[in-house]
Motif scaffolding. Structure first.
Motif, PDB file in Angstrom:
ATOM      1  N   THR A   1       0.833  -1.188   0.000  1.00 28.56           N
ATOM      2  CA  THR A   1       0.000   0.000   0.000  1.00 28.56           C
ATOM      3  C   THR A   1       0.878   1.252   0.000  1.00 28.56           C
ATOM      4  OG1 THR A   1      -0.080   0.184   2.394  1.00 28.56           O
ATOM      5  CG2 THR A   1      -1.763  -1.212   1.358  1.00 28.56           C
ATOM      6  N   VAL A   2       0.266   2.370  -0.292  1.00 30.63           N
ATOM      7  CA  VAL A   2       0.996   3.645  -0.260  1.00 30.63           C
ATOM      8  C   VAL A   2       1.540   3.901   1.132  1.00 30.63           C
ATOM      9  CG1 VAL A   2       0.759   6.135  -0.496  1.00 30.63           C
ATOM     10  CG2 VAL A   2      -0.297   4.632  -2.173  1.00 30.63           C
ATOM     11  N   GLU A   3       0.738   3.600   2.151  1.00 33.47           N
ATOM     12  CA  GLU A   3       1.181   3.809   3.536  1.00 33.47           C
ATOM     13  C   GLU A   3       2.408   2.960   3.845  1.00 33.47           C
ATOM     14  OE1 GLU A   3      -0.480   2.983   7.986  1.00 33.47           O
ATOM     15  OE2 GLU A   3      -1.893   3.807   6.544  1.00 33.47           O
ATOM     16  N   THR A   4       2.411   1.718   3.383  1.00 29.76           N
ATOM     17  CA  THR A   4       3.566   0.848   3.598  1.00 29.76           C
ATOM     18  C   THR A   4       4.788   1.423   2.914  1.00 29.76           C
ATOM     19  OG1 THR A   4       2.155  -1.098   3.742  1.00 29.76           O
ATOM     20  CG2 THR A   4       4.468  -1.480   3.270  1.00 29.76           C
ATOM     21  N   ASN A   5       4.628   1.867   1.677  1.00 31.83           N
ATOM     22  CA  ASN A   5       5.751   2.456   0.953  1.00 31.83           C
ATOM     23  C   ASN A   5       6.295   3.680   1.674  1.00 31.83           C
ATOM     24  OD1 ASN A   5       5.737   0.557  -1.088  1.00 31.83           O
ATOM     25  ND2 ASN A   5       4.387   1.753  -2.385  1.00 31.83           N
ATOM     26  N   LEU A   6       5.423   4.510   2.207  1.00 29.62           N
ATOM     27  CA  LEU A   6       5.867   5.698   2.935  1.00 29.62           C
ATOM     28  C   LEU A   6       6.613   5.314   4.208  1.00 29.62           C
ATOM     29  CD1 LEU A   6       2.835   8.097   2.439  1.00 29.62           C
ATOM     30  CD2 LEU A   6       5.054   8.163   1.294  1.00 29.62           C
ATOM     31  N   ASN A   7       6.163   4.262   4.878  1.00 27.64           N
ATOM     32  CA  ASN A   7       6.864   3.792   6.074  1.00 27.64           C
ATOM     33  C   ASN A   7       8.261   3.293   5.728  1.00 27.64           C
ATOM     34  OD1 ASN A   7       4.749   4.374   7.814  1.00 27.64           O
ATOM     35  ND2 ASN A   7       3.868   2.336   7.674  1.00 27.64           N
ATOM     36  N   LEU A   8       8.386   2.587   4.607  1.00 27.85           N
ATOM     37  CA  LEU A   8       9.700   2.102   4.178  1.00 27.85           C
ATOM     38  C   LEU A   8      10.614   3.270   3.844  1.00 27.85           C
ATOM     39  CD1 LEU A   8       8.690  -0.895   1.855  1.00 27.85           C
ATOM     40  CD2 LEU A   8       9.333  -0.966   4.263  1.00 27.85           C
ATOM     41  N   ILE A   9      10.080   4.264   3.172  1.00 28.33           N
ATOM     42  CA  ILE A   9      10.882   5.434   2.805  1.00 28.33           C
ATOM     43  C   ILE A   9      11.281   6.225   4.048  1.00 28.33           C
ATOM     44  CG2 ILE A   9      10.799   7.665   1.615  1.00 28.33           C
ATOM     45  CD1 ILE A   9       9.211   6.165  -0.604  1.00 28.33           C
ATOM     46  N   ARG A  10      10.384   6.357   5.002  1.00 24.82           N
ATOM     47  CA  ARG A  10      10.706   7.047   6.262  1.00 24.82           C
ATOM     48  C   ARG A  10      11.814   6.303   6.995  1.00 24.82           C
ATOM     49  NH1 ARG A  10      12.053  11.027   9.226  1.00 24.82           N
ATOM     50  NH2 ARG A  10      11.323  10.986  11.350  1.00 24.82           N
ATOM     51  N   CYS A  11      11.729   4.990   7.004  1.00 21.01           N
ATOM     52  CA  CYS A  11      12.756   4.173   7.638  1.00 21.01           C
ATOM     53  C   CYS A  11      14.098   4.382   6.930  1.00 21.01           C
ATOM     54  CB  CYS A  11      12.332   2.711   7.595  1.00 21.01           C
ATOM     55  SG  CYS A  11      13.349   1.634   8.586  1.00 21.01           S
ATOM     56  N   PHE A  12      14.085   4.397   5.605  1.00 22.98           N
ATOM     57  CA  PHE A  12      15.296   4.660   4.835  1.00 22.98           C
ATOM     58  C   PHE A  12      15.856   6.036   5.189  1.00 22.98           C
ATOM     59  CE2 PHE A  12      17.193   6.925   1.300  1.00 22.98           C
ATOM     60  CZ  PHE A  12      18.265   6.109   1.001  1.00 22.98           C
ATOM     61  N   GLU A  13      14.988   7.028   5.230  1.00 24.09           N
ATOM     62  CA  GLU A  13      15.408   8.406   5.519  1.00 24.09           C
ATOM     63  C   GLU A  13      16.136   8.488   6.861  1.00 24.09           C
ATOM     64  OE1 GLU A  13      13.392  12.828   5.984  1.00 24.09           O
ATOM     65  OE2 GLU A  13      12.128  11.062   6.197  1.00 24.09           O
ATOM     66  N   VAL A  14      15.550   7.903   7.884  1.00 23.19           N
ATOM     67  CA  VAL A  14      16.144   7.985   9.224  1.00 23.19           C
ATOM     68  C   VAL A  14      17.448   7.198   9.289  1.00 23.19           C
ATOM     69  CG1 VAL A  14      15.798   7.410  11.658  1.00 23.19           C
ATOM     70  CG2 VAL A  14      13.947   8.441  10.345  1.00 23.19           C
ATOM     71  N   LEU A  15      17.486   6.018   8.679  1.00 26.53           N
ATOM     72  CA  LEU A  15      18.722   5.240   8.688  1.00 26.53           C
ATOM     73  C   LEU A  15      19.816   5.956   7.898  1.00 26.53           C
ATOM     74  CD1 LEU A  15      20.232   2.731   9.598  1.00 26.53           C
ATOM     75  CD2 LEU A  15      19.322   1.540   7.588  1.00 26.53           C
TER      76      LEU A  15
END
Length: 74
Positions: free
Chosen positions: A2-16
């Motif tokens: 889902t879009v929400e899942t994709n955004l969570n993955l991108i947020r995780c990437f951003e913070v890491l």
């Protein structure tokens, strides 16, 4: 995914990508380290590239990870 899942993955990437530390990223995201690792692995699989080098000394962005960061982050 889902879009929400994709955004969570991108947020995780951003913070890491900012912290270059799975433990610091997990603290900031309030997730277990294993969840951060799993989300990054899912993102890498969905993109078909490795975004981070993982070593005992820490984490660093691959060239693909650097390009991805430039593309998605302002």
């Amino acid at each position: 995914m889902t879009v929400e899942t994709n955004l969570n993955l991108i947020r995780c990437f951003e913070v890491l990508a900012e912290t270059l530390s799975f433990s610091a990223a997990s603290e900031r995201l309030r997730l277990a380290q294993s969840n951060v690792s799993r989300q990054i692995k899912l993102l890498e699989q969905s993109l078909g590239v490795r975004l981070f080098h993982r070593t005992r000394q820490g984490v660093s962005l691959t060239p693909e990870g650097q390009r991805f960061r430039q593309e998605i982050l302002p």
